[in-house]
Design a protein around this motif. Structure first.
Motif, PDB file in Angstrom:
ATOM      1  N   UNK A   2       8.276  -4.941  -4.547  1.00 45.76           N
ATOM      2  CA  UNK A   2       6.901  -5.307  -4.239  1.00 45.76           C
ATOM      3  C   UNK A   2       6.018  -4.065  -4.216  1.00 45.76           C
ATOM      4  N   UNK A   3       6.558  -2.970  -3.686  1.00 42.36           N
ATOM      5  CA  UNK A   3       5.802  -1.715  -3.645  1.00 42.36           C
ATOM      6  C   UNK A   3       5.437  -1.255  -5.048  1.00 42.36           C
ATOM      7  N   UNK A   4       6.380  -1.341  -5.977  1.00 45.41           N
ATOM      8  CA  UNK A   4       6.105  -0.930  -7.354  1.00 45.41           C
ATOM      9  C   UNK A   4       4.998  -1.788  -7.956  1.00 45.41           C
ATOM     10  N   UNK A   5       5.012  -3.082  -7.672  1.00 47.94           N
ATOM     11  CA  UNK A   5       3.958  -3.970  -8.180  1.00 47.94           C
ATOM     12  C   UNK A   5       2.590  -3.523  -7.681  1.00 47.94           C
ATOM     13  N   UNK A   6       2.496  -3.203  -6.396  1.00 45.16           N
ATOM     14  CA  UNK A   6       1.226  -2.729  -5.844  1.00 45.16           C
ATOM     15  C   UNK A   6       0.821  -1.387  -6.455  1.00 45.16           C
ATOM     16  N   UNK A   7       1.779  -0.482  -6.610  1.00 43.10           N
ATOM     17  CA  UNK A   7       1.455   0.831  -7.168  1.00 43.10           C
ATOM     18  C   UNK A   7       1.023   0.740  -8.635  1.00 43.10           C
ATOM     19  N   UNK A   8       1.572  -0.205  -9.371  1.00 41.69           N
ATOM     20  CA  UNK A   8       1.125  -0.413 -10.753  1.00 41.69           C
ATOM     21  C   UNK A   8      -0.359  -0.792 -10.785  1.00 41.69           C
ATOM     22  N   UNK A   9      -0.749  -1.683  -9.882  1.00 42.65           N
ATOM     23  CA  UNK A   9      -2.158  -2.088  -9.809  1.00 42.65           C
ATOM     24  C   UNK A   9      -3.025  -0.923  -9.339  1.00 42.65           C
ATOM     25  N   UNK A  10      -2.525  -0.154  -8.379  1.00 48.52           N
ATOM     26  CA  UNK A  10      -3.270   1.012  -7.891  1.00 48.52           C
ATOM     27  C   UNK A  10      -3.498   2.006  -9.025  1.00 48.52           C
ATOM     28  N   UNK A  11      -2.485   2.191  -9.875  1.00 53.52           N
ATOM     29  CA  UNK A  11      -2.610   3.129 -10.985  1.00 53.52           C
ATOM     30  C   UNK A  11      -3.720   2.713 -11.939  1.00 53.52           C
ATOM     31  N   UNK A  12      -3.848   1.417 -12.183  1.00 57.36           N
ATOM     32  CA  UNK A  12      -4.928   0.921 -13.040  1.00 57.36           C
ATOM     33  C   UNK A  12      -6.293   1.220 -12.433  1.00 57.36           C
ATOM     34  N   UNK A  62      -2.439   1.340  -0.344  1.00 57.76           N
ATOM     35  CA  UNK A  62      -1.963   1.238   1.042  1.00 57.76           C
ATOM     36  C   UNK A  62      -0.965   0.099   1.193  1.00 57.76           C
ATOM     37  N   UNK A  63      -1.185  -0.990   0.462  1.00 55.86           N
ATOM     38  CA  UNK A  63      -0.234  -2.100   0.520  1.00 55.86           C
ATOM     39  C   UNK A  63       1.110  -1.674  -0.050  1.00 55.86           C
ATOM     40  N   UNK A  64       1.071  -0.872  -1.114  1.00 56.58           N
ATOM     41  CA  UNK A  64       2.309  -0.349  -1.673  1.00 56.58           C
ATOM     42  C   UNK A  64       3.054   0.522  -0.679  1.00 56.58           C
ATOM     43  N   UNK A  65       2.305   1.397   0.008  1.00 54.14           N
ATOM     44  CA  UNK A  65       2.928   2.272   1.013  1.00 54.14           C
ATOM     45  C   UNK A  65       3.536   1.457   2.156  1.00 54.14           C
ATOM     46  N   UNK A  66       2.866   0.375   2.524  1.00 53.69           N
ATOM     47  CA  UNK A  66       3.378  -0.488   3.599  1.00 53.69           C
ATOM     48  C   UNK A  66       4.668  -1.179   3.166  1.00 53.69           C
ATOM     49  N   UNK A  67       4.732  -1.602   1.906  1.00 52.76           N
ATOM     50  CA  UNK A  67       5.954  -2.239   1.405  1.00 52.76           C
ATOM     51  C   UNK A  67       7.097  -1.225   1.316  1.00 52.76           C
ATOM     52  N   UNK A  68       6.785   0.022   1.014  1.00 47.39           N
ATOM     53  CA  UNK A  68       7.816   1.063   1.026  1.00 47.39           C
ATOM     54  C   UNK A  68       8.364   1.222   2.445  1.00 47.39           C
ATOM     55  N   UNK A  69       7.463   1.232   3.430  1.00 42.56           N
ATOM     56  CA  UNK A  69       7.889   1.325   4.835  1.00 42.56           C
ATOM     57  C   UNK A  69       8.855   0.192   5.178  1.00 42.56           C
ATOM     58  N   UNK A  70       8.582  -1.006   4.652  1.00 44.95           N
ATOM     59  CA  UNK A  70       9.428  -2.166   4.921  1.00 44.95           C
ATOM     60  C   UNK A  70      10.637  -2.231   3.984  1.00 44.95           C
ATOM     61  N   UNK A  71      10.736  -1.248   3.063  1.00 44.03           N
ATOM     62  CA  UNK A  71      11.823  -1.158   2.082  1.00 44.03           C
ATOM     63  C   UNK A  71      11.814  -2.310   1.091  1.00 44.03           C
ATOM     64  N   UNK A  72      10.635  -2.880   0.856  1.00 40.04           N
ATOM     65  CA  UNK A  72      10.466  -3.883  -0.199  1.00 40.04           C
ATOM     66  C   UNK A  72      10.018  -3.135  -1.459  1.00 40.04           C
TER      67      UNK A  72
END
Length: 365
Positions: free
Chosen positions: A107-117, A94-104
Motif C-alpha cells: 500500500x505504501x508503494x501505491x501511495x508513493x507512486x502517486x506522490x511521485x507523479x 504522508x499516507x505512504x509514510x504512515x503505511x510504512x509505519x504499519x508495515x503495509x
C-alpha cells in the motif's frame, strides 16, 4: 467574536511544516499546541483543514521517528478535485509514510507512486529530498538494498546542500548504515553511524543519540559481536526516555536474541518476562510472537517448542512481517541444525525462503 483568517492559520501551518521537515521535534510540538485550538475559531476553509490534518499525521510520524511515540489510528482524506497539487502530494507522501509505519509495504508503494507523479508539479528541492529519503527507507525494509541506497544518496546530497537539515542528514546516514549492514559492509555502516552520532551530539539531541546507540547494537549483532551489542543495549535501556518509548520493544527483542546467542539463558528469560509484561498494556502481538519464537527455539524443548515456533511464524506471516519471518526462520533453523534436528531445521529454512519470495513479489516503483 471575530473569526481568525484562514490565511493566518495557513501561514502558521507553513511554519509548522518547516519545523517538521527539519525534524525539529521540540518546535513542532510547540507549534502544534499553538495551532490546534485556533481551528475552532478559524474562517471555514476546507483546503486549510485538509492541510492541517495532513500535517498532524506527518507530525505524528516525525515524533515516532524522533521520540519513539506510538502513532494511534489516523484517518485523512484529500480529493484531487478539491485539493491543490501540493496538498495532493502531501496526502500521498504522508499516507505512504504512515503505511510504512504499519508495515503495509504494498500500500505504501501505491501511495508513493502517486506522490511521485505529483512531485513533478512541486518545485521544491527539499520535498524531492524528503521523497527520496522515505522511499529509500521503504526499500531498506524490503531488503532491496541497491535501490534503497540509490534513493537515500539522492536525499543525502540534497540535504547536504542545506545547512539547516542536520537531523534529516542523520536520517539518511541511518538508512545508509542499515543497508551496508545487511550487505555485510560493516566498515561503511560504522562510518555512517559514527558521522550520525557526532551530528546529534553536536545538536544536543539526547534521545536521537540513544537511537543511534541502538543502531550500533544492531550493527555489532550482525557482526556476531554479541558482547559489544549487549553493552550498547544496556546503555539504551538505562535511559528512561528511550526505555519508555515505543522503541523499547525493538531493544528488548534484540537483547533477548543476543543473550540467548551467548548462552546467558537466565538473563534472556528475565528480559523475556519483562517484555511480556510490558506488551500486555501495549497489545503488541508482533513483539509477543517474535520473542515467543526466540524463547521456544532456545529455551523450549520437544514437539511443543517446534509447534510454538511454527504458530508464531504464521502470526508474523499473516501480519506481512516478511523481513522478520525471514530473520527468525533462519535463526530457528540454525538453532535446530545445531541440535542435529535436521527435519525441523529444513522446515524453517523453507519458511525463510518463502518469506524471501514474498518480499520479492512486492511490486516496485
Amino acid at each position: 467574536m471575530n473569526k481568525i483568517a484562514a490565511e493566518e492559520v495557513a501561514n502558521m501551518l507553513n511554519t509548522w511544516y518547516r519545523a517538521i521537515r527539519r525534524s525539529d521535534a521540540e518546535q513542532s510540538i510547540r507549534l502544534f499546541e499553538q495551532i490546534k485550538p485556533l481551528l475552532a475559531d478559524m474562517e471555514e476553509d476546507q483546503e486549510v483543514l485538509i492541510y492541517y490534518s495532513l500535517l498532524e499525521l506527518r507530525h505524528k510520524i516525525m515524533l515516532y521517528d524522533a521520540r519513539g511515540k506510538k502513532i494511534e489510528q489516523h484517518e485523512v482524506t484529500a480529493g484531487d478535485s478539491a485539493a491543490s497539487h501540493m496538498t495532493s502530494y502531501y496526502y500521498y507522501l504522508f499516507s505512504g509514510a504512515y503505511e510504512v509505519y504499519k508495515k503495509n509495504y504494498e500500500q505504501a508503494i501505491s501511495f508513493y507512486k502517486m506522490a511521485e507523479k505529483k512531485l513533478a508539479l512541486v518545485h521544491d528541492e527539499i520535498e524531492v529530498a524528503q521523497f527520496h529519503d522515505k522511499v529509500g527507507k521503504l526499500y531498506y525494509y524490503l531488503s532491496q538494498n541497491i535501490v534503497s541506497l540509490n534513493h537515500t544518496r539522492q536525499a543525502m546530497e540534497i540535504f547536504k546542500g542545506h545547512g539547516d537539515h542536520d537531523m534529516n542528514l542523520v536520517s539518511t546516514y541511518i538508512t545508509m548504515a542499515g543497508n551496508y549492514t545487511e550487505m555485510g559492509k560493516y566498515t561503511e555502516a560504522e562510518e555512517y553511524l559514527t558521522e550520525a552520532i557526532h551530528t546529534v551530539r553536536k545538536a544536543g539531541d539526547h534521545f536521537k543519540e540513544m537511537q543511534l546507540l541502538h543502531n550500533f547494537a544492531l550493527l555489532y549483532a550482525a557482526m556476531d559481536n554479541s558482547d559489544k551489542s549487549i553493552q550498547f543495549l544496556e546503555i539504551v535501556l538505562n535511559d528512561q526516555a528511550y526505555a519508555a518509548s515505543d522503541y523499547y520493544f525493538n531493544v528488548v527483542f534484540l537483547m533477548i536474541k543476543e543473550l540467548f546467542k551467548i548462552g546467558d539463558h537466565e538473563r534472556a528469560a528475565a528480559f523475556y518476562k519483562e517484555g511480556k509484561e510490558r506488551s500486555k498494556s501495549a497489545a503488541n502481538k508482533i513483539f509477543d510472537a517474535k520473542i515467543d519464537i526466540l524463547y521456544a527455539a532456545y529455551a523450549g524443548g520437544g514437539e511443543q517448542a517446534v509447534k510454538d515456533c511454527k504458530a508464531n511464524i504464521e502470526i508474523l506471516f499473516q501480519a506481512k512481517q516478511y523481513d522478520t519471518v525471514r530473520e527468525l526462520s533462519l535463526l530457528t533453523a540454525n538453532v535446530y541444525r545445531s541440535k542435529s534436528l535436521y527435519k525441523e531445521a529444513a522446515h524453517f529454512f523453507l519458511e525463510a525462503i518463502k518469506a524471501e519470495e514474498k518480499m520479492k513479489k512486492v511490486e516496485g516503483m
